[in-house]
Write an enzyme that holds these catalytic residues in place. Structure first.
Site, PDB file in Angstrom:
ATOM      1  N   ASN A  91       0.866  -1.181   0.000  1.00 56.37           N
ATOM      2  CA  ASN A  91       0.000   0.000   0.000  1.00 56.37           C
ATOM      3  C   ASN A  91       0.898   1.223   0.000  1.00 56.37           C
ATOM      4  OD1 ASN A  91      -2.622  -1.015   0.026  1.00 56.37           O
ATOM      5  ND2 ASN A  91      -2.675  -1.197   2.258  1.00 56.37           N
ATOM      6  N   ALA A 117      -5.849 -10.065   4.952  1.00 54.79           N
ATOM      7  CA  ALA A 117      -5.266 -11.165   5.720  1.00 54.79           C
ATOM      8  C   ALA A 117      -4.574 -10.611   6.946  1.00 54.79           C
ATOM      9  CB  ALA A 117      -4.268 -11.934   4.871  1.00 54.79           C
ATOM     10  N   ARG A 119      -1.909 -11.791  10.102  1.00 58.65           N
ATOM     11  CA  ARG A 119      -1.058 -12.847  10.660  1.00 58.65           C
ATOM     12  C   ARG A 119      -1.320 -12.956  12.154  1.00 58.65           C
ATOM     13  NH1 ARG A 119       5.281 -12.121  10.733  1.00 58.65           N
ATOM     14  NH2 ARG A 119       4.445 -10.086  11.143  1.00 58.65           N
ATOM     15  N   LYS A 176      -6.268   3.368  -4.839  1.00 57.93           N
ATOM     16  CA  LYS A 176      -6.163   2.663  -3.541  1.00 57.93           C
ATOM     17  C   LYS A 176      -5.585   3.612  -2.498  1.00 57.93           C
ATOM     18  CE  LYS A 176      -6.294  -0.974  -0.813  1.00 57.93           C
ATOM     19  NZ  LYS A 176      -5.297  -1.924  -0.425  1.00 57.93           N
ATOM     20  N   ASN A 180      -6.802   4.534   1.378  1.00 56.84           N
ATOM     21  CA  ASN A 180      -5.930   4.345   2.545  1.00 56.84           C
ATOM     22  C   ASN A 180      -5.599   5.669   3.224  1.00 56.84           C
ATOM     23  OD1 ASN A 180      -4.473   1.720   0.739  1.00 56.84           O
ATOM     24  ND2 ASN A 180      -5.424   1.415   2.695  1.00 56.84           N
ATOM     25  N   ASN A 184      -7.037   4.939   6.906  1.00 60.59           N
ATOM     26  CA  ASN A 184      -5.966   4.479   7.799  1.00 60.59           C
ATOM     27  C   ASN A 184      -5.611   5.494   8.883  1.00 60.59           C
ATOM     28  OD1 ASN A 184      -6.107   2.613   5.702  1.00 60.59           O
ATOM     29  ND2 ASN A 184      -3.978   2.028   5.918  1.00 60.59           N
ATOM     30  N   ASN A 194     -12.988   0.377  11.044  1.00 60.23           N
ATOM     31  CA  ASN A 194     -13.298   1.087   9.791  1.00 60.23           C
ATOM     32  C   ASN A 194     -14.767   1.511   9.709  1.00 60.23           C
ATOM     33  OD1 ASN A 194     -10.689   0.436   9.254  1.00 60.23           O
ATOM     34  ND2 ASN A 194     -11.104  -0.948   7.546  1.00 60.23           N
ATOM     35  N   GLU A 258       2.767   2.789   8.036  1.00 59.56           N
ATOM     36  CA  GLU A 258       3.068   3.147   6.639  1.00 59.56           C
ATOM     37  C   GLU A 258       2.686   4.607   6.340  1.00 59.56           C
ATOM     38  OE1 GLU A 258       1.216  -0.401   4.638  1.00 59.56           O
ATOM     39  OE2 GLU A 258       3.293  -0.817   4.044  1.00 59.56           O
TER      40      GLU A 258
HETATM   41  N1  LIG Z   1      -2.647  -7.620   5.122  1.00 61.09           N
HETATM   42  C1  LIG Z   1      -3.538  -7.118   4.283  1.00 61.09           C
HETATM   43  O1  LIG Z   1      -4.730  -7.451   4.361  1.00 61.09           O
HETATM   44  C2  LIG Z   1      -3.123  -6.167   3.193  1.00 61.09           C
HETATM   45  C3  LIG Z   1      -1.803  -5.694   3.115  1.00 61.09           C
HETATM   46  N2  LIG Z   1      -1.452  -4.824   2.105  1.00 61.09           N
HETATM   47  C4  LIG Z   1      -0.074  -4.309   2.022  1.00 61.09           C
HETATM   48  O2  LIG Z   1       0.827  -5.405   1.893  1.00 61.09           O
HETATM   49  C5  LIG Z   1       2.075  -5.110   2.545  1.00 61.09           C
HETATM   50  C6  LIG Z   1       2.370  -6.215   3.568  1.00 61.09           C
HETATM   51  O3  LIG Z   1       1.361  -6.180   4.559  1.00 61.09           O
HETATM   52  P1  LIG Z   1       1.133  -7.369   5.602  1.00 61.09           P
HETATM   53  O4  LIG Z   1       1.259  -8.687   4.933  1.00 61.09           O
HETATM   54  O5  LIG Z   1      -0.128  -7.075   6.301  1.00 61.09           O
HETATM   55  O6  LIG Z   1       2.383  -7.122   6.564  1.00 61.09           O
HETATM   56  P2  LIG Z   1       2.997  -8.073   7.717  1.00 61.09           P
HETATM   57  O7  LIG Z   1       3.748  -7.178   8.634  1.00 61.09           O
HETATM   58  O8  LIG Z   1       1.949  -8.982   8.269  1.00 61.09           O
HETATM   59  O9  LIG Z   1       4.010  -8.981   6.898  1.00 61.09           O
HETATM   60  C7  LIG Z   1       5.225  -8.490   6.397  1.00 61.09           C
HETATM   61  C8  LIG Z   1       6.215  -9.635   6.411  1.00 61.09           C
HETATM   62  O10 LIG Z   1       7.455  -9.215   5.827  1.00 61.09           O
HETATM   63  C9  LIG Z   1       8.487  -9.870   6.545  1.00 61.09           C
HETATM   64  N3  LIG Z   1       9.796  -9.213   6.401  1.00 61.09           N
HETATM   65  C10 LIG Z   1      10.130  -7.959   6.758  1.00 61.09           C
HETATM   66  N4  LIG Z   1      11.446  -7.727   6.523  1.00 61.09           N
HETATM   67  C11 LIG Z   1      11.935  -8.880   6.007  1.00 61.09           C
HETATM   68  C12 LIG Z   1      13.224  -9.288   5.594  1.00 61.09           C
HETATM   69  N5  LIG Z   1      14.277  -8.480   5.668  1.00 61.09           N
HETATM   70  N6  LIG Z   1      13.389 -10.544   5.124  1.00 61.09           N
HETATM   71  C13 LIG Z   1      12.342 -11.384   5.060  1.00 61.09           C
HETATM   72  N7  LIG Z   1      11.090 -11.074   5.453  1.00 61.09           N
HETATM   73  C14 LIG Z   1      10.883  -9.832   5.921  1.00 61.09           C
HETATM   74  C15 LIG Z   1       8.027  -9.765   7.986  1.00 61.09           C
HETATM   75  O11 LIG Z   1       8.765 -10.668   8.785  1.00 61.09           O
HETATM   76  P3  LIG Z   1       8.819 -10.524  10.394  1.00 61.09           P
HETATM   77  O12 LIG Z   1       7.631 -11.275  10.850  1.00 61.09           O
HETATM   78  O13 LIG Z   1      10.090 -11.171  10.760  1.00 61.09           O
HETATM   79  O14 LIG Z   1       8.768  -9.064  10.710  1.00 61.09           O
HETATM   80  C16 LIG Z   1       6.554 -10.132   7.834  1.00 61.09           C
HETATM   81  O15 LIG Z   1       6.333 -11.517   7.895  1.00 61.09           O
HETATM   82  C17 LIG Z   1       1.891  -3.723   3.198  1.00 61.09           C
HETATM   83  O16 LIG Z   1       2.415  -2.728   2.360  1.00 61.09           O
HETATM   84  C18 LIG Z   1       0.365  -3.580   3.289  1.00 61.09           C
HETATM   85  O17 LIG Z   1      -0.046  -2.214   3.276  1.00 61.09           O
HETATM   86  C19 LIG Z   1      -2.341  -4.422   1.150  1.00 61.09           C
HETATM   87  C20 LIG Z   1      -3.649  -4.853   1.201  1.00 61.09           C
HETATM   88  C21 LIG Z   1      -4.146  -5.742   2.217  1.00 61.09           C
HETATM   89  C1  LIG Z   2      -8.785  -0.893   2.930  1.00 67.53           C
HETATM   90  C2  LIG Z   2      -8.176  -0.961   4.335  1.00 67.53           C
HETATM   91  C3  LIG Z   2      -8.406   0.336   5.043  1.00 67.53           C
HETATM   92  C4  LIG Z   2      -8.924  -2.085   5.003  1.00 67.53           C
HETATM   93  O1  LIG Z   2      -8.683  -2.184   6.365  1.00 67.53           O
HETATM   94  C5  LIG Z   2      -6.687  -1.257   4.225  1.00 67.53           C
HETATM   95  O2  LIG Z   2      -6.179  -1.471   3.138  1.00 67.53           O
HETATM   96  C6  LIG Z   2      -5.787  -1.220   5.406  1.00 67.53           C
HETATM   97  O3  LIG Z   2      -6.232  -1.451   6.516  1.00 67.53           O
HETATM   98  O4  LIG Z   2      -4.585  -0.960   5.179  1.00 67.53           O
END
Ligand SMILES: NC(=O)C1=CN([C@@H]2O[C@H](COP(=O)(O)OP(=O)(O)OC[C@H]3O[C@@H](n4cnc5c(N)ncnc54)[C@H](OP(=O)(O)O)[C@@H]3O)[C@@H](O)[C@H]2O)C=CC1
Ligand SMILES: CC(C)(CO)C(=O)C(=O)O
Length: 293
Positions: A91, A117, A119, A176, A180, A184, A194, A258
Site C-alpha cells: 500500500n 489477511a 497474521r 487505492k 488508505n 488508515n 473502519n 506506513e
Molecule cells: N494484510 C492485508 O490485508 C493487506 C496488506 N497490504 C499491504 O501489503 C504489505 C504487507 O502487509 P502485511 O502482509 O499485512 O504485513 P505483515 O507485517 O503482516 O508482513 C510483512 C512480512 O514481511 C516480513 N519481512 C520484513 N522484513 C523482512 C526481511 N528483511 N526478510 C524477510 N522477510 C521480511 C516480515 O517478517 P517478520 O515477521 O520477521 O517481521 C513479515 O512476515 C503492506 O504494504 C500492506 O499495506 C495491502 C492490502 C491488504
Molecule cells: C482498505 C483498508 C483500510 C482495510 O482495512 C486497508 O487497506 C488497510 O487497513 O490498510
C-alpha cells in the site's frame, strides 16, 4: 497452487522451519490446514530455489521494510539473478520507484489488493476479507510481452484467487492510495474500526475534508477523475466495517506505520505540484506521535 510450485521466503531460519511444518489458514466458513510449505530464510534462499526468468517473486513486506539493507539482501539472495519478475503488493507510494532503481534488469509489476489477511502468529494466518488482486507492468507501457502476466492470471484463477490485469497501474495505485489516505490515519488516530468512521457525523466531516484535499492533489498529479470516489470510500468502510485498519493495528502493536508512504507521500506530491496539504501534513504528524508514545 494452481499447478505452480510456491515457496515462502522468511526473515529468519526459525520462521522457515515453522512454515516447513505446515501453515494454518482460518477462513470465515472453515479452517483449512495446509501441508508443509517449502520455505527458507532470505539468506538461505539460494539453497531452495534456482531462479529463472519464468519465476515470479512476490514482495509482501511492508513499506518500512523496503530499506537499503533489505534491497542489498534481496540482491545477494540471488532470487532475482535469473531475470525473474518482481511483483510488489505494498500500500502507499514510493516503493515502485525504489524497486526500479534497485532492480533495473528485472521485469517489475505493481499490484493492489482488496484481499484481507491478518497474521496471528508465525504459522497462523486469518483470512479477513475476500477481494481481488489487480496487477500490471510498471511503469506503464513497459511490457514487451503480455504472456507472462496472462500465465500468472491463469495460475491464480486455477488456485481460486480472484485477480485481474491492468495496463494503468499508476491510476490503480492512486485510487487505492485515496482510500488508505482517509481510512488508515483517521482510524489510527481515533482508535476505531473502519465501520465506525462512516457512522458518526463529525468523523464523516473529517473524512470528507481529508478525502477532498487528497483527491485534489492526486488529480493534479495525473489520477483520472472519478465522480464516485466518495461513495466508494464509504463502501469500503461498510465492507470492512469490522476490520481494524493496518495502521491502527501497527500503532497498537508499537510497529512503524506506513504513514510516510501514504499521507506523507501525498504531502510530497503536493509540494511538487505547489499545492497545500495541511490535512495530510497534520494526520502524518499525529500518527507519528502516536507511534512514538
Ligand atoms: N494484510 C492485508 O490485508 C493487506 C496488506 N497490504 C499491504 O501489503 C504489505 C504487507 O502487509 P502485511 O502482509 O499485512 O504485513 P505483515 O507485517 O503482516 O508482513 C510483512 C512480512 O514481511 C516480513 N519481512 C520484513 N522484513 C523482512 C526481511 N528483511 N526478510 C524477510 N522477510 C521480511 C516480515 O517478517 P517478520 O515477521 O520477521 O517481521 C513479515 O512476515 C503492506 O504494504 C500492506 O499495506 C495491502 C492490502 C491488504
Ligand atoms: C482498505 C483498508 C483500510 C482495510 O482495512 C486497508 O487497506 C488497510 O487497513 O490498510
Amino acid at each position: 497452487a494452481g499447478g505452480a510450485s510456491v515457496a515462502m521466503i522468511t526473515r529468519g531460519e526459525k520462521q522457515a522451519i515453522a512454515l516447513r511444518d505446515g501453515i494454518c489458514l482460518d477462513k470465515a466458513d472453515r479452517q483449512s490446514i495446509s501441508g508443509p510449505v517449502p520455505a527458507a530464510s532470505l539468506d538461505q534462499a539460494g539453497s531452495l530455489l534456482q531462479p529463472s526468468a519464468r519465476d515470479w517473486i512476490w514482495l509482501t513486506v511492508k513499506q518500512a521494510h523496503l530499506n537499503d539493507a533489505f534491497m542489498d539482501k534481496l540482491k545477494d539472495s540471488g532470487l532475482l539473478a535469473g531475470e525473474a519478475s518482481l511483483l510488489a503488493l505494498q500500500n502507499g507510494i514510493g516503493h515502485m520507484e525504489r524497486l526500479e532503481a534497485a532492480f533495473p534488469g528485472n521485469p517489475l509489476y505493481a499490484a493492489v489488493t482488496t484481499e484481507g489477511a491478518l497474521r496471528v502468529n508465525e504459522r497462523h494466518v486469518r483470512y479477513t476479507g475476500h477481494g481481488v488482486i489487480t496487477f500490471g507492468k510498471w511503469p506503464k507501457g513497459a511490457e514487451k510481452d503480455r504472456n507472462p502476466q496472462k500465465m500468472l492470471l491463469k495460475t491464480l484463477y486455477a488456485a481460486g484467487i480472484e485477480a485481474e490485469l491492468s495496463n494503468d497501474m499508476g491510476n490503480r495505485v492512486y485510487e487505492k492510495l485515496l482510500m488508505n489516505a482517509v481510512i488508515n490515519p483517521l482510524t489510527a488516530i481515533y482508535g476505531i474500526r473502519n465501520g465506525a468512521l462512516a457512522e458518526d457525523g463529525r468523523l464523516k466531516e473529517e473524512m470528507a475534508a481529508l478525502h477532498a484535499e487528497t483527491e485534489k492533489i492526486l488529480l493534479a498529479s495525473g489520477m483520472k477523475a472519478d465522480s464516485n470516489s466518495w461513495q466508494r470510500l464509504l463502501q469500503v468502510c461498510k465492507q470492512t466495517a469490522e476490520n481494524e485498519s493496518s495502521m491502527l493495528r501497527d500503532v497498537k502493536a508499537g510497529r512503524t506505520t506506513e504513514i510516510d508512504w501514504i499521507n506523507g507521500g501525498i504531502s510530497l506530491i503536493a509540494r511538487r505540484q505547489g499545492l497545500p496539504s495541511p490535512l495530510n501534513d497534520a494526520v502524518t504528524t499525529a500518527v507519528k506521535s502516536l507511534s512514538m508514545s
